[in-house]
Design a protein around this motif. Structure first.
Motif, PDB file in Angstrom:
ATOM      1  N   PRO A 452       0.806  -1.226   0.000  1.00  0.00           N
ATOM      2  CA  PRO A 452       0.000   0.000   0.000  1.00  0.00           C
ATOM      3  C   PRO A 452       0.839   1.275   0.000  1.00  0.00           C
ATOM      4  CG  PRO A 452      -0.932  -1.602   1.509  1.00  0.00           C
ATOM      5  CD  PRO A 452       0.370  -2.177   1.039  1.00  0.00           C
ATOM      6  N   SER A 453       1.913   1.297   0.806  1.00  0.00           N
ATOM      7  CA  SER A 453       2.756   2.507   0.873  1.00  0.00           C
ATOM      8  C   SER A 453       3.441   2.767  -0.465  1.00  0.00           C
ATOM      9  CB  SER A 453       3.805   2.359   1.980  1.00  0.00           C
ATOM     10  OG  SER A 453       4.622   1.216   1.751  1.00  0.00           O
ATOM     11  N   GLU A 454       3.847   1.702  -1.145  1.00  0.00           N
ATOM     12  CA  GLU A 454       4.504   1.849  -2.456  1.00  0.00           C
ATOM     13  C   GLU A 454       3.516   2.379  -3.499  1.00  0.00           C
ATOM     14  OE1 GLU A 454       7.686  -1.861  -1.825  1.00  0.00           O
ATOM     15  OE2 GLU A 454       5.744  -2.196  -2.799  1.00  0.00           O
ATOM     16  N   PHE A 455       2.293   1.862  -3.458  1.00  0.00           N
ATOM     17  CA  PHE A 455       1.274   2.323  -4.413  1.00  0.00           C
ATOM     18  C   PHE A 455       0.936   3.796  -4.173  1.00  0.00           C
ATOM     19  CE2 PHE A 455      -3.265   3.084  -5.298  1.00  0.00           C
ATOM     20  CZ  PHE A 455      -3.259   2.871  -6.666  1.00  0.00           C
ATOM     21  N   GLN A 456       0.783   4.171  -2.902  1.00  0.00           N
ATOM     22  CA  GLN A 456       0.434   5.559  -2.583  1.00  0.00           C
ATOM     23  C   GLN A 456       1.530   6.532  -3.001  1.00  0.00           C
ATOM     24  OE1 GLN A 456      -0.404   5.219   1.588  1.00  0.00           O
ATOM     25  NE2 GLN A 456      -2.275   4.011   1.236  1.00  0.00           N
ATOM     26  N   ALA A 457       2.786   6.135  -2.796  1.00  0.00           N
ATOM     27  CA  ALA A 457       3.907   7.002  -3.185  1.00  0.00           C
ATOM     28  C   ALA A 457       3.939   7.189  -4.696  1.00  0.00           C
ATOM     29  CB  ALA A 457       5.222   6.394  -2.692  1.00  0.00           C
ATOM     30  N   TRP A 458       3.706   6.095  -5.455  1.00  0.00           N
ATOM     31  CA  TRP A 458       3.688   6.203  -6.921  1.00  0.00           C
ATOM     32  C   TRP A 458       2.492   7.012  -7.386  1.00  0.00           C
ATOM     33  CZ3 TRP A 458      -0.195   3.936 -10.072  1.00  0.00           C
ATOM     34  CH2 TRP A 458       0.015   4.072 -11.446  1.00  0.00           C
ATOM     35  N   GLN A 459       1.346   6.832  -6.750  1.00  0.00           N
ATOM     36  CA  GLN A 459       0.123   7.506  -7.178  1.00  0.00           C
ATOM     37  C   GLN A 459       0.260   9.026  -7.100  1.00  0.00           C
ATOM     38  OE1 GLN A 459      -3.462   6.594  -4.906  1.00  0.00           O
ATOM     39  NE2 GLN A 459      -4.521   6.109  -6.819  1.00  0.00           N
ATOM     40  N   LYS A 460       0.999   9.482  -6.081  1.00  0.00           N
ATOM     41  CA  LYS A 460       1.204  10.934  -5.952  1.00  0.00           C
ATOM     42  C   LYS A 460       1.970  11.473  -7.157  1.00  0.00           C
ATOM     43  CE  LYS A 460       1.203  11.019  -0.893  1.00  0.00           C
ATOM     44  NZ  LYS A 460       2.021  11.229   0.330  1.00  0.00           N
TER      45      LYS A 460
END
Length: 472
Positions: A452-460
């Motif tokens: 989840p943290s990796e996805f959120q960082a990329w999404q930004k």
């Protein structure tokens, strides 16, 4: 299985709790005990006492307190509570299986002590001896063979992998006493969310199952009944769960006991190793995949080759021949934990397989029925996506982990396709990979093994670049 807790250590905890009728917290119990007990060990012993009905747990987390049960609570604890936790199903058993149940339900002190009998293993001759009859194997083949034609090893398991990860992780953990619900398990596997009020070791157990299943399915053409597969399977399932971290993926060097059993496992390390290798060689030589599966469910737990996690290894190892032969996997759906435990005790103490065979056949029929319905709802898989499944997962995963924006992402896909995909398939691969990246959202990123943290960082990064392009 874990070594039994000495009764005097349990009684010492009860004595401390008895001095506090209003209840007492775990740190206070630790402080008052004469023996210096590691907190995690004390938690385990307290859980055991609660499960046995000898203590009552109230509150959650830092407000948790323990007290002695009242007279009414003791009376209620004397009535078997498994029925509330067990699946509401009735497992049909033979007359011989009923005899096994009657025996293992006696108090341990009324059952005869039994040691490991190597003759039980020595008497088995691959493709001559058979635990499953010809009729039983033919029946399992009929119900467990999807009508998909000849395909590469592991193809069928990959088609239903998302469902299998949840089903098998949950059911196998449930058979070990894990209290996660099916929904809790799904949220943990899909989003990495731990359930509130549950112990971390329960989440660890489920995530270990997920890793182990992915290992088996992802390496379907390489796995088998060999040391590499089984030792690594144990290492994955036992990760961060053993008192001795070095014992993961290693054969047992210590004596162990079986809780609530009159069975005493083999203790000599050299003999354990010899029997372990014999089990693997015998299993590998068996031609029928169902006989292979059931053989390891019988013999691996009986040997207890590892410090702990032996039954979990046997349940997942039973899926090795099924995955390789593109048969329906065995997920132990609806299997009552009490019946399964009794079946294993029948092997340990009597060397009788009847009850475990009833469990195995019934469980496989349930699994086959479930995944036939799952596959029908999924429809026929796209053969191109199936062929390039690993490549698509890796390219999407790398784009997210490296936090690439749209331009960089599509450039990466084009360059990778030109180097790794044959000329006639490059355009189609690029189109599918691009649509996979564009279709990423919070409900599907876990299938690419992204946190989840990796996805959120990329999404930004992705959202920011997309907004900038719109405004330019």
């Amino acid at each position: 299985m874990a070594k039994p807790i000495p009764e005097k250590e349990l009684q010492a905890i009860e004595a401390v709790v008895a001095a506090h009728p209003e209840g007492i917290g775990i740190q206070e119990i630790k402080d008052e005990l004469e023996e210096d007990v590691v907190r995690r060990t004390l938690q385990y012993r307290l859980k055991h006492l609660v499960d046995e009905g000898r203590l009552v747990k109230e509150g959650e987390k830092r407000w948790t307190k323990y007290r002695l049960p009242s007279a009414a609570e003791k009376a209620q604890a004397a009535t078997p509570a498994e029925a509330e936790e067990e699946p509401a199903v009735e497992l049909p058993i033979s007359k011989e299986s009923a005899e096994i149940q009657e025996y293992v339900r006696k108090p341990v002190r009324s059952r005869e002590h039994a040691g490991y009998k190597r003759s039980f293993l020595d008497q088995y001759r691959p493709n001559e001896t058979a635990y499953l009859s010809d009729k039983e194997r033919a029946h399992l083949t009929e119900v467990g063979s999807p009508s998909s034609g000849e395909q590469a090893a592991g193809t069928y398991a990959k088609q239903i992998l998302n469902r299998l990860l949840i089903d098998l992780s949950w059911n196998s953990s449930r058979l070990e006493g894990n209290t996660y619900s099916l929904l809790d398990t799904k949220r943990l596997i899909d989003f990495g969310e731990e359930a509130e009020g549950k112990e971390q070791l329960e989440a660890q157990m489920i995530l270990n199952h997920k890793d182990a299943i992915e290992f088996l399915v992802g390496s379907a053409d390489e796995i088998g009944f060999n040391r590499h597969t089984i030792l690594n399977l144990h290492a994955l399932l036992a990760n961060n769960l053993l008192a001795d971290p070095d014992a993961t993926g290693r054969l047992r060097q210590i004596a162990v006991g079986i809780e609530r059993s009159a069975f005493h496992p083999l203790e000599v390390p050299q003999m354990i190793e010899e029997c372990f290798d014999q089990i693997l060689a015998t299993a590998e030589a068996i031609e029928d995949p169902f006989e292979q599966a059931f053989f390891v469910m019988v013999q691996l737990p009986y040997l207890q080759p590892f410090d702990d996690v032996n039954k979990r290894v046997s349940r997942l190892a039973a899926n090795i021949p099924l995955i390789k032969a593109n048969l329906t996997p065995l997920s132990f759906t609806d299997v009552p934990a009490k019946t399964y435990t009794e079946a294993v005790l029948g092997v340990y103490e009597l060397n009788r397989i009847d009850l475990l065979k009833d469990v195995f056949i019934w469980a496989y029929e349930r699994s086959a029925s479930r995944y036939a319905a799952v596959r029908q709802s999924l429809g026929e898989p796209d053969p191109f996506r199936l062929k390039h499944r690993a490549a698509l997962r890796d390219i999407v995963q790398n784009i997210v982990l490296e936090r690439l924006d749209k331009k960089a992402a599509f450039g990466r896909i084009a360059a990778w396709s030109a180097q790794n995909i044959k000329a006639g398939e490059q355009d189609q691969f690029r189109e599918i990979a691009e649509s996979e990246v564009l279709g990423l959202h919070e409900g599907n990123f876990a299938r690419y093994q992204i946190r989840p943290s990796e996805f959120q960082a990329w999404q930004k990064v992705w959202a920011g670049k997309t907004e900038a392009l719109k405004n330019s």
